[in-house]
Design an enzyme around this catalytic site. Structure first.
Site, PDB file in Angstrom:
ATOM      1  N   LEU A 187      78.335  95.681  75.501  1.00 11.10           N
ATOM      2  CA  LEU A 187      76.967  96.104  75.183  1.00 11.10           C
ATOM      3  C   LEU A 187      76.803  97.595  75.426  1.00 11.10           C
ATOM      4  CD1 LEU A 187      74.967  93.089  76.653  1.00 11.10           C
ATOM      5  CD2 LEU A 187      76.033  93.368  74.402  1.00 11.10           C
ATOM      6  N   ASP A 188      77.328  98.080  76.534  1.00  8.99           N
ATOM      7  CA  ASP A 188      77.292  99.515  76.797  1.00  8.99           C
ATOM      8  C   ASP A 188      77.992 100.285  75.684  1.00  8.99           C
ATOM      9  OD1 ASP A 188      75.876 100.244  79.139  1.00  8.99           O
ATOM     10  OD2 ASP A 188      77.422  99.353  80.382  1.00  8.99           O
TER      11      ASP A 188
END
Length: 423
Positions: A187-188
């Protein structure tokens, strides 16, 4: 000679590496005020594409990931991975003098990236509404856990936490087991990619209209984007998706199997592949059996299909199966370790694993941008900087006089790196 120049020279000296850089963003100045992973990854990609990227960090501490082990010559490995192609200035934004310096930098920059908790950017005077007064055509990118509006706007967001909140961790791991975090911080990293894409689009729009733009990305919205076909399946069936381990609820056999000496991933992704897979592994007798002849039938008899395939795969080793499946044209892979993957001739031949000179750590291995522009060198331009390594140099680049620079350093408003301190 600078680190960036040395890296470019190394490419020039290797006749197998193109010397040209894909400088699509040449002339674009980016102030990277983000930390940890999403924002730094975004800025790193912009640097790969030719932008001048200046990392603005807190005096004395810098980006959080500088202190995350393991370390290479005192620098955190995670920090080294996400902050290539940048110069660093350590600036105290809690003091008016530091904010004044930043304003001078913003007025001469094109892009600002920040990932503060909601409300902090406005408090520091680095929100879009404030900064656009300094540079009307500024591109301002704001990264958060859940977005800057809505009931969760004030909540901090870490990759693992958002994996859990978004439902991703409800479908990871083995059936009946505990939830499992995807350990590459997807996600990052993907939020960083989304932000870079948004910035490039905003720059293109500015070329057309002369207008700046504010854009937002968040880990939660990235997670929901990842859930696309999972969400569509849920809406279609009304049933909560379940963990499937290495398998796939819509394809079978399509998962890891235990061979005699390890595991192998086998991907029978179509009925055409099944037609060659079955005889290759000794299951020709059931190739046209109505229970297994089509993917829809195999999914309907999922457990039976998997058990049948598992029984035959267990009879031989991984290397032998790889030879058999390769000859048959069946997609497959051994389950490589990270080290084995990085050492693959394919990675070296494609230039994805490279080496960079670092100002304190010497030569360090690195991953290149995963886009190959034909005829251009894609290796990183420079290794990640040490904290404040280019502070005085950056201030002079923004037209501060030597006396102003010395006063800011003496007052602790700007921290200087070791090399500049020695100068």
């Amino acid at each position: 000679m600078t680190v960036e120049t040395r890296a470019a020279t190394a490419a020039d000296e290797d006749p197998g590496v193109p010397s040209k850089r894909f400088d699509a963003l040449q002339g674009v100045t980016v102030l990277d005020m983000s930390k940890v992973l999403a924002g730094p990854v975004c800025a790193q990609y912009l640097g790969d594409l030719g932008a001048e990227v200046i990392k603005v960090e807190p005096v004395g501490v810098g980006d959080d990931t500088r202190t995350w082990p393991p370390f290479v010559a005192g620098e955190g490995a995670v920090f080294l991975s996400a902050n290539k192609n940048k110069r660093s200035i350590a600036l105290d934004l809690k003091r008016p003098e530091g904010q004044a310096v930043l304003r001078r930098m913003v007025a001469q920059s094109d892009v600002v990236i920040e990932s503060y908790r909601t409300g902090v950017a406005a408090r520091l005077g680095i929100d879009y509404e404030t900064l656009r007064e300094l540079r009307p055509d500024l591109i301002h990118a704001s990264i958060s856990g859940f977005g800057r509006s809505g009931p969760l706007a004030d909540r901090p967001g870490y990759d693992m936490m958002v994996q859990a909140f978004s439902g991703i961790m409800s479908i990871t791991g083995e059936k009946g087991g505990s939830p499992v975090r995807i350990p590459i911080s997807p996600l990052d990293q993907t939020t960083g990619i989304h932000t870079a894409l948004g910035i490039v689009a905003a720059l293109r729009r500015r070329d057309l209209t002369g207008e700046g733009a504010a854009l937002e990305t968040s880990l939660y919205e990235t997670a929901l984007g990842f859930m696309g076909y999972i969400a569509q399946t849920y809406w279609a069936t009304g049933e909560e998706p379940q963990p499937a381990g290495s398998g796939h609820g819509s394809l079978c056999p399509y998962q890891a199997f235990a061979a005699a000496d390890g595991h192998i991933m086998i991907a029978v992704g179509s009925d055409r592949v099944w037609q060659v897979f079955a005889p290759a592994v000794g299951l020709e007798a059931v190739r046209d059996d109505p229970r297994f002849a089509t993917n829809q039938a195999r999914v309907a008899h999922f457990g039976e299909t998997v058990d049948m395939v598992a029984e035959v795969i267990a009879q031989h080793g991984v290397a032998e199966w790889c030879d058999i499946l390769l000859a048959a044209g069946v997609p497959h892979s051994p389950i490589n370790t990270v080290g084995a993957s990085l050492d693959q001739p394919q990675a070296r031949e494609r230039g994805m694993v490279t080496h960079l000179p670092h100002s304190t750590a010497g030569e360090i291995p690195s991953i290149a941008i995963p886009i190959q522009f034909a005829g251009f060198d894609r290796s990183p331009r420079s290794a990640a900087p040490t904290l404040g390594e280019h502070g005085a140099e950056i201030l002079r680049r923004f037209q501060l006089e030597d006396a102003e620079v010395s006063a800011l350093v003496a007052a602790g408003i700007v921290g200087v790196g070791r090399a500049e301190a020695e100068d």
